[in-house]
Design a protein around this motif. Structure first.
Motif, PDB file in Angstrom:
ATOM      1  N   LEU A 274      33.450  -5.504 -27.672  1.00 23.79           N
ATOM      2  CA  LEU A 274      32.915  -4.270 -28.256  1.00 23.79           C
ATOM      3  C   LEU A 274      31.512  -4.013 -27.725  1.00 23.79           C
ATOM      4  O   LEU A 274      30.694  -4.936 -27.639  1.00 23.79           O
ATOM      5  CB  LEU A 274      32.860  -4.383 -29.784  1.00 23.79           C
TER       6      LEU A 274
ATOM      7  N   LEU B  71      31.904   2.857 -36.262  1.00 21.75           N
ATOM      8  CA  LEU B  71      32.875   2.105 -35.464  1.00 21.75           C
ATOM      9  C   LEU B  71      34.300   2.315 -35.951  1.00 21.75           C
ATOM     10  O   LEU B  71      35.228   2.444 -35.140  1.00 21.75           O
ATOM     11  CB  LEU B  71      32.520   0.606 -35.500  1.00 21.75           C
ATOM     12  N   SER B  72      34.487   2.367 -37.268  1.00 25.37           N
ATOM     13  CA  SER B  72      35.847   2.417 -37.822  1.00 25.37           C
ATOM     14  C   SER B  72      36.435   3.814 -37.862  1.00 25.37           C
ATOM     15  O   SER B  72      37.626   3.978 -38.133  1.00 25.37           O
ATOM     16  CB  SER B  72      35.843   1.843 -39.244  1.00 25.37           C
TER      17      SER B  72
ATOM     18  N   PHE C  60      35.512  -0.242 -26.364  1.00 23.41           N
ATOM     19  CA  PHE C  60      36.281  -1.341 -26.944  1.00 23.41           C
ATOM     20  C   PHE C  60      37.333  -1.782 -25.948  1.00 23.41           C
ATOM     21  O   PHE C  60      38.110  -0.958 -25.446  1.00 23.41           O
ATOM     22  CB  PHE C  60      36.933  -0.923 -28.262  1.00 23.41           C
TER      23      PHE C  60
ATOM     24  N   SER D 287      40.993   3.624 -35.064  1.00 20.04           N
ATOM     25  CA  SER D 287      40.360   2.335 -34.769  1.00 20.04           C
ATOM     26  C   SER D 287      41.325   1.177 -35.009  1.00 20.04           C
ATOM     27  O   SER D 287      41.319   0.187 -34.271  1.00 20.04           O
ATOM     28  CB  SER D 287      39.088   2.151 -35.605  1.00 20.04           C
ATOM     29  N   GLU D 288      42.179   1.317 -36.027  1.00 17.79           N
ATOM     30  CA  GLU D 288      43.156   0.260 -36.304  1.00 17.79           C
ATOM     31  C   GLU D 288      44.183   0.150 -35.181  1.00 17.79           C
ATOM     32  O   GLU D 288      44.657  -0.945 -34.860  1.00 17.79           O
ATOM     33  CB  GLU D 288      43.856   0.524 -37.635  1.00 17.79           C
TER      34      GLU D 288
ATOM     35  N   ILE E 263      41.004  -2.878 -34.398  1.00 19.43           N
ATOM     36  CA  ILE E 263      39.796  -3.092 -35.200  1.00 19.43           C
ATOM     37  C   ILE E 263      40.172  -3.013 -36.678  1.00 19.43           C
ATOM     38  O   ILE E 263      40.809  -2.045 -37.111  1.00 19.43           O
ATOM     39  CB  ILE E 263      38.705  -2.045 -34.877  1.00 19.43           C
TER      40      ILE E 263
ATOM     41  N   VAL F 180      45.244  -7.548 -35.120  1.00 17.12           N
ATOM     42  CA  VAL F 180      43.818  -7.292 -35.026  1.00 17.12           C
ATOM     43  C   VAL F 180      43.201  -8.078 -33.871  1.00 17.12           C
ATOM     44  O   VAL F 180      43.546  -9.225 -33.615  1.00 17.12           O
ATOM     45  CB  VAL F 180      43.124  -7.645 -36.365  1.00 17.12           C
TER      46      VAL F 180
ATOM     47  N   LEU G  12      39.531  -7.411 -33.408  1.00 20.71           N
ATOM     48  CA  LEU G  12      38.174  -7.527 -33.939  1.00 20.71           C
ATOM     49  C   LEU G  12      38.235  -7.370 -35.444  1.00 20.71           C
ATOM     50  O   LEU G  12      38.605  -6.316 -35.959  1.00 20.71           O
ATOM     51  CB  LEU G  12      37.261  -6.449 -33.339  1.00 20.71           C
TER      52      LEU G  12
ATOM     53  N   ILE H 167      36.151  -7.371 -38.896  1.00 15.79           N
ATOM     54  CA  ILE H 167      34.804  -7.180 -39.434  1.00 15.79           C
ATOM     55  C   ILE H 167      34.844  -7.457 -40.927  1.00 15.79           C
ATOM     56  O   ILE H 167      35.622  -6.833 -41.662  1.00 15.79           O
ATOM     57  CB  ILE H 167      34.297  -5.752 -39.159  1.00 15.79           C
TER      58      ILE H 167
END
Length: 507
Positions: free
Chosen positions: A7, A52-53, A67, A80-81, A85, A163, A165, A167
């Motif tokens: 990232l 980010l999300s 990414f 993002s998913e 992420i 996933v 990344l 968080i």
């Protein structure tokens, strides 16, 4: 291990009306590492993660997100998913009246011939639960799980989406020490599986323990990144970068001596929780002296909050027996209003759901518990309300441009100060603080501790419930340790240690 960043966020700037929350932030996370993200409340950590999300969509900020080597333009959380992420927030997002397996695959159900394949869903859920080391039946309802178990289900849910990344935002804030250790160990084992993690936490010791690199934000800007392999990731260095100054002793010394006058005493207190159908307090006895800070230590679920609620007017309607004595007089508080009138105040452990009305402004929250003081017959005197609110804003150094600011927009530390101001306005002589520094940064903690010291030097007495043993040891004059609804020991501060407290807490 590939050292290329998984990232990279370049020059991220995000503005709200009148506020620049992020100012040219740069953030880089290497593949296969655990990366700590720290900063004071209001530093911009949550805003950066929402950018980010996709919570704050592409076009609402300036800068670039790369990414896995590709420039991204996330317009929704689903975007993002889809690239791998996953963010697990402090407030868990599970559906309590659904099963574990339904929650794990909610939104990305396993289907066949147009129908959900429940057998395959359960089988895959078991695989995910094994990875996170959670030995439960996936058919159990989420509401029946503990907070720590729900947290693991959230991680299992993230893993089910392949996933890359992960968080974690304050993942251990509601966990005890053993649960926190288990979670940190899990993050390490996920690293061994090739999953990169970002850990956002105010518990610096945890960040230091597991992080390969740590990025520090301050006032919406990137201060810098510290590297564990260069010996830069230590508490003093992180704190200095976070607050812009060194804090050598987070627990400020007090200059007064506690007297012998007992201002509050509980004798043989028992409490039965009708809703749970079990005894929650058994033969509890304790004393509180004028100008004293008494710490209540113990593991989560030991009964400390239940004890505080029992003496503060019993809002949960426990079946109670025993005696409460204030200033030598036996009292019977049947409602919190009676406890408040007698000079007690209780700052709850959950400021967001129990301590504050988030959609109201600072002025309304500060005066909420004592409107009678401001009433002119039946109408609140607006000018008095403004005056009182400004006085507490200044005396507690609540960082906000205006008392008309909505509380939900404040940082955690400033929300806690508003909650404290609300109860100080009822002018108590006994203050119960339940987890007073949960979820706030090291700078705000120092401010809360300094306020506590000022209050006891003025003659107030404080009961402090805390799950952080260094905090209990650093701020208390005496310590009671609770386990399974009983006090298992009383320690003078000179005899107390983390080992002694844990020994009594597990008795």
């Amino acid at each position: 291990m590939d050292s290329a960043p998984l990232l990279e966020m370049r020059g991220i700037t995000k503005e709200f009306p009148g506020v620049r929350a992020l100012d040219n932030v740069n953030f880089k996370v290497k593949r296969g590492q655990i990366h700590g993200l720290v900063g004071e409340n209001g530093a911009g950590k949550s805003t950066l993660m929402k950018v980010l999300s996709g919570v704050y969509p592409y076009g609402s900020y300036s800068g670039d997100i790369l990414f896995d080597g590709d420039v991204q333009q996330f317009r929704t959380i689903s975007n993002s998913e889809e690239v791998g992420i996953a963010i697990i927030y402090q407030e868990l997002a599970l559906v309590p009246d659904m099963t574990v397996y339904e929650n794990i695959f909610l939104g990305h159900e396993i289907t066949g011939r147009g129908l959900v394949d429940w057998n395959e869903t359960i089988r895959r859920s078991k695989e995910m639960l094994e990875i996170v080391h959670l030995d439960i039946n996936p058919s159990v309802m989420v509401r029946e799980l503990s907070v720590s178990q729900q947290q693991l289900v959230e991680i299992a849910k993230a893993l089910s989406k392949n996933v890359k990344l992960l968080i974690l935002d304050e993942p251990t804030s509601a966990l005890n020490e053993n649960e926190s250790e288990n979670l940190l160990g899990l993050i390490g084992s996920l690293k061994d599986r090739g999953i990169t993690s970002v850990l956002i936490s105010h518990k610096l010791k945890e960040v230091i323990k597991v992080s390969d690199e740590v990025t520090v934000l301050r006032d919406g800007q990137t201060v810098g990144t510290l590297y564990a392999n260069k010996g830069e990731v230590d508490e003093n260095t992180i704190i200095k970068n976070m607050v812009g100054r060194e804090i050598n002793n987070i627990y400020p010394p007090r200059n007064h001596t506690v007297g012998n006058e007992v201002v509050f005493e509980v004798r043989n207190l028992n409490a039965y929780d009708r809703s749970l159908g079990r005894q929650i307090l058994q033969d509890v006895n304790f004393k509180l002296h004028r100008g004293e800070i008494v710490g209540f230590a113990g593991l989560m679920g030991s009964g400390r909050t239940e004890l505080a609620l029992s003496v503060f007017g019993n809002p949960r309607n426990y079946q109670i027996s025993g005696e409460i004595i204030k200033n030598g007089e036996k009292r019977d508080f049947r409602h919190p209003s009676q406890a408040i009138q007698a000079g007690l105040a209780y700052v709850s452990e959950d400021r967001k759901s129990q301590g504050l009305i988030l959609i109201q402004d600072i002025r309304q929250n500060i005066t909420l518990a004592n409107l009678r003081e401001l009433a002119n017959r039946t109408v609140v005197d607006r000018n008095k309300e403004i005056q009182v609110s400004r006085e507490y804003k200044d005396s507690l150094d609540i960082k906000t441009p205006s008392i008309e600011q909505t509380v939900v927009n404040l940082s955690g530390g400033n929300q806690q100060k508003v909650s404290l101001a609300k109860w100080l306005f009822v002018k108590p002589d006994i203050l119960i603080l339940d987890e007073p520094t949960r979820g706030i940064d090291v700078g705000a903690k120092l401010e809360i501790y300094t306020i506590m010291n000022d209050l006891v030097e003025q003659g107030m007495s404080i009961i402090m419930i805390s799950s952080e043993l260094p905090e209990v040891l650093g701020m208390s004059d005496r310590i009671y340790v609770m386990s399974e609804g009983r006090f298992t020991g009383e320690l003078q501060i000179e005899d107390a240690s983390q080992e002694a407290i844990m020994r009594l807490a597990t008795t």
